[in-house]
Design a protein around this motif. Structure first.
Motif, PDB file in Angstrom:
ATOM      1  N   THR A   1       0.812  -1.222   0.000  1.00 53.56           N
ATOM      2  CA  THR A   1       0.000   0.000   0.000  1.00 53.56           C
ATOM      3  C   THR A   1       0.846   1.273   0.000  1.00 53.56           C
ATOM      4  O   THR A   1       0.332   2.358   0.280  1.00 53.56           O
ATOM      5  CB  THR A   1      -0.926   0.016   1.237  1.00 53.56           C
ATOM      6  OG1 THR A   1      -0.130  -0.135   2.427  1.00 53.56           O
ATOM      7  CG2 THR A   1      -1.930  -1.119   1.171  1.00 53.56           C
TER       8      THR A   1
ATOM      9  N   GLY B   1       0.262   5.284  -1.323  1.00 54.59           N
ATOM     10  CA  GLY B   1      -0.329   6.414  -0.614  1.00 54.59           C
ATOM     11  C   GLY B   1       0.693   7.358  -0.018  1.00 54.59           C
ATOM     12  O   GLY B   1       0.351   8.490   0.359  1.00 54.59           O
TER      13      GLY B   1
ATOM     14  N   GLU C   1       1.057  10.932  -1.821  1.00 57.59           N
ATOM     15  CA  GLU C   1       0.058  11.937  -1.446  1.00 57.59           C
ATOM     16  C   GLU C   1       0.235  12.389  -0.002  1.00 57.59           C
ATOM     17  O   GLU C   1       0.161  13.588   0.300  1.00 57.59           O
ATOM     18  CB  GLU C   1      -1.349  11.367  -1.635  1.00 57.59           C
ATOM     19  CG  GLU C   1      -2.451  12.349  -1.254  1.00 57.59           C
ATOM     20  CD  GLU C   1      -3.845  11.777  -1.432  1.00 57.59           C
ATOM     21  OE1 GLU C   1      -4.805  12.387  -0.913  1.00 57.59           O
ATOM     22  OE2 GLU C   1      -3.979  10.719  -2.096  1.00 57.59           O
ATOM     23  N   ALA C   2       0.499  11.441   0.897  1.00 57.47           N
ATOM     24  CA  ALA C   2       0.594  11.770   2.319  1.00 57.47           C
ATOM     25  C   ALA C   2       1.715  12.757   2.604  1.00 57.47           C
ATOM     26  O   ALA C   2       1.585  13.623   3.482  1.00 57.47           O
ATOM     27  CB  ALA C   2       0.794  10.494   3.129  1.00 57.47           C
TER      28      ALA C   2
ATOM     29  N   ARG D   1      -0.984  10.799   8.630  1.00 59.92           N
ATOM     30  CA  ARG D   1      -1.388  10.873   7.216  1.00 59.92           C
ATOM     31  C   ARG D   1      -0.919   9.634   6.459  1.00 59.92           C
ATOM     32  O   ARG D   1      -1.668   9.057   5.652  1.00 59.92           O
ATOM     33  CB  ARG D   1      -0.811  12.123   6.553  1.00 59.92           C
ATOM     34  CG  ARG D   1      -1.441  13.423   6.974  1.00 59.92           C
ATOM     35  CD  ARG D   1      -1.082  14.544   5.994  1.00 59.92           C
ATOM     36  NE  ARG D   1       0.345  14.652   5.743  1.00 59.92           N
ATOM     37  CZ  ARG D   1       1.182  15.362   6.485  1.00 59.92           C
ATOM     38  NH1 ARG D   1       0.743  16.000   7.562  1.00 59.92           N
ATOM     39  NH2 ARG D   1       2.467  15.434   6.161  1.00 59.92           N
TER      40      ARG D   1
ATOM     41  N   ALA E   1      -3.085   6.721   7.382  1.00 62.98           N
ATOM     42  CA  ALA E   1      -4.442   6.830   6.848  1.00 62.98           C
ATOM     43  C   ALA E   1      -4.493   6.368   5.395  1.00 62.98           C
ATOM     44  O   ALA E   1      -5.477   5.758   4.964  1.00 62.98           O
ATOM     45  CB  ALA E   1      -4.938   8.272   6.962  1.00 62.98           C
ATOM     46  N   LEU E   2      -3.429   6.622   4.645  1.00 64.78           N
ATOM     47  CA  LEU E   2      -3.412   6.291   3.224  1.00 64.78           C
ATOM     48  C   LEU E   2      -2.710   4.972   2.921  1.00 64.78           C
ATOM     49  O   LEU E   2      -2.923   4.397   1.853  1.00 64.78           O
ATOM     50  CB  LEU E   2      -2.747   7.418   2.434  1.00 64.78           C
ATOM     51  CG  LEU E   2      -3.537   8.740   2.420  1.00 64.78           C
ATOM     52  CD1 LEU E   2      -2.717   9.851   1.789  1.00 64.78           C
ATOM     53  CD2 LEU E   2      -4.841   8.569   1.654  1.00 64.78           C
ATOM     54  N   CYS E   3      -1.876   4.503   3.835  1.00 63.01           N
ATOM     55  CA  CYS E   3      -1.142   3.250   3.614  1.00 63.01           C
ATOM     56  C   CYS E   3      -1.595   2.132   4.552  1.00 63.01           C
ATOM     57  O   CYS E   3      -1.115   1.006   4.440  1.00 63.01           O
ATOM     58  CB  CYS E   3       0.365   3.472   3.802  1.00 63.01           C
ATOM     59  SG  CYS E   3       1.096   4.683   2.678  1.00 63.01           S
TER      60      CYS E   3
ATOM     61  N   GLU F   1      -4.243   3.387  10.434  1.00 64.50           N
ATOM     62  CA  GLU F   1      -5.523   3.940   9.972  1.00 64.50           C
ATOM     63  C   GLU F   1      -5.764   5.351  10.498  1.00 64.50           C
ATOM     64  O   GLU F   1      -6.856   5.696  10.944  1.00 64.50           O
ATOM     65  CB  GLU F   1      -6.669   2.998  10.356  1.00 64.50           C
ATOM     66  CG  GLU F   1      -6.520   1.632   9.696  1.00 64.50           C
ATOM     67  CD  GLU F   1      -7.655   0.678  10.043  1.00 64.50           C
ATOM     68  OE1 GLU F   1      -8.444   0.997  10.967  1.00 64.50           O
ATOM     69  OE2 GLU F   1      -7.745  -0.371   9.395  1.00 64.50           O
ATOM     70  N   GLY F   2      -4.714   6.154  10.437  1.00 60.84           N
ATOM     71  CA  GLY F   2      -4.850   7.566  10.746  1.00 60.84           C
ATOM     72  C   GLY F   2      -4.665   7.964  12.193  1.00 60.84           C
ATOM     73  O   GLY F   2      -4.790   9.147  12.528  1.00 60.84           O
TER      74      GLY F   2
END
Length: 226
Positions: free
Chosen positions: A55, A58, A61-62, A124, A127-129, A151-152
């Motif tokens: 993952t 992400g 972006e993060a 961050r 949350a994205l990975c 999860e963030g």
């Protein structure tokens, strides 16, 4: 020579004008070169993140990374030494190492040196990975910090200078290994960069990316010949 030429191209800008064909050529180049790569110990110079290999996408972006550029581990490992424009900080995302990707390089310029910024970046990323780990070690000052976010949200955090200051439920391995050293934590949680070697499972190629998009990249053919 390769690092010097690669650094010059990054400093002047290169990848924002790549079309689909160009990107395919660069992916092919990195894939061919990475096929002959052998894992070797890495030196993130005291600060890095780890995200799951499945993952990791992400992370771009993060961390606000743009114009990703495929490279071998050897080409990206010394990212801190590459010249760069102040408004376009480069970072390196490694090939997959035992199921994890490490992110490092110029992080003080990319993330900052503020505690809240450190924690926000870890959250961050997670949350994205799905999960993110941060490791920081100041040998001169005697400070070490490791963070696990999922999860963030921060799941576990341990900072130590003289005494350990931890929040969150401890992991089972902490009872035996302790909580105060980054080396113990990263080896248990993901990958110890200093111990990457022949027994490490490496997959894919790495990425260099910049903190600002579209800085006027040109001369693609010069890079493809590296």
């Amino acid at each position: 020579m390769i690092h010097s030429r690669l650094g010059d191209l990054i400093a002047t800008g290169l990848t924002d004008r790549l079309d689909r064909r160009d990107r395919m050529l660069l992916e092919r180049r990195a894939g061919i070169k990475s096929a002959g790569d052998k894992p070797f110990p890495l030196d993130p110079r005291g600060w890095w993140y780890a995200v799951p290999g499945e993952t990791y996408d992400g992370a771009f972006e993060a961390l606000g990374l743009h114009d990703r550029f495929p490279v071998t581990m050897d080409e990206g490992a010394d990212v801190e030494d590459l010249p760069f424009r102040e408004d376009a900080v480069p970072a390196f995302i490694t090939p997959e190492l035992d199921g994890w990707r490490l992110v490092f390089g110029n992080l003080p310029d990319l993330i900052g040196l503020d505690w809240d910024a450190w924690m926000a970046a870890a959250e961050r990323l997670s949350a994205l990975c799905g999960e993110a780990q941060m490791f920081y070690e100041d040998g001169a000052g005697g400070t070490c910090l490791w963070v696990v976010a999922r999860e963030g949200r921060i799941r576990r955090r341990c900072a130590a200078q003289n005494d350990a200051d931890c929040v969150g439920d401890p992991f089972p391995w902490e009872e035996h290994d302790g909580t105060t050293t980054v080396a113990r934590a990263c080896g248990r949680l993901s990958v110890d960069p200093g111990l990457v070697g022949a027994s490490t499972r490496m997959r894919g190629h790495g990425w260099l990316a910049l903190s600002r998009p579209g800085i006027g990249h040109e001369n693609l053919n010069a890079l493809v010949r590296l």
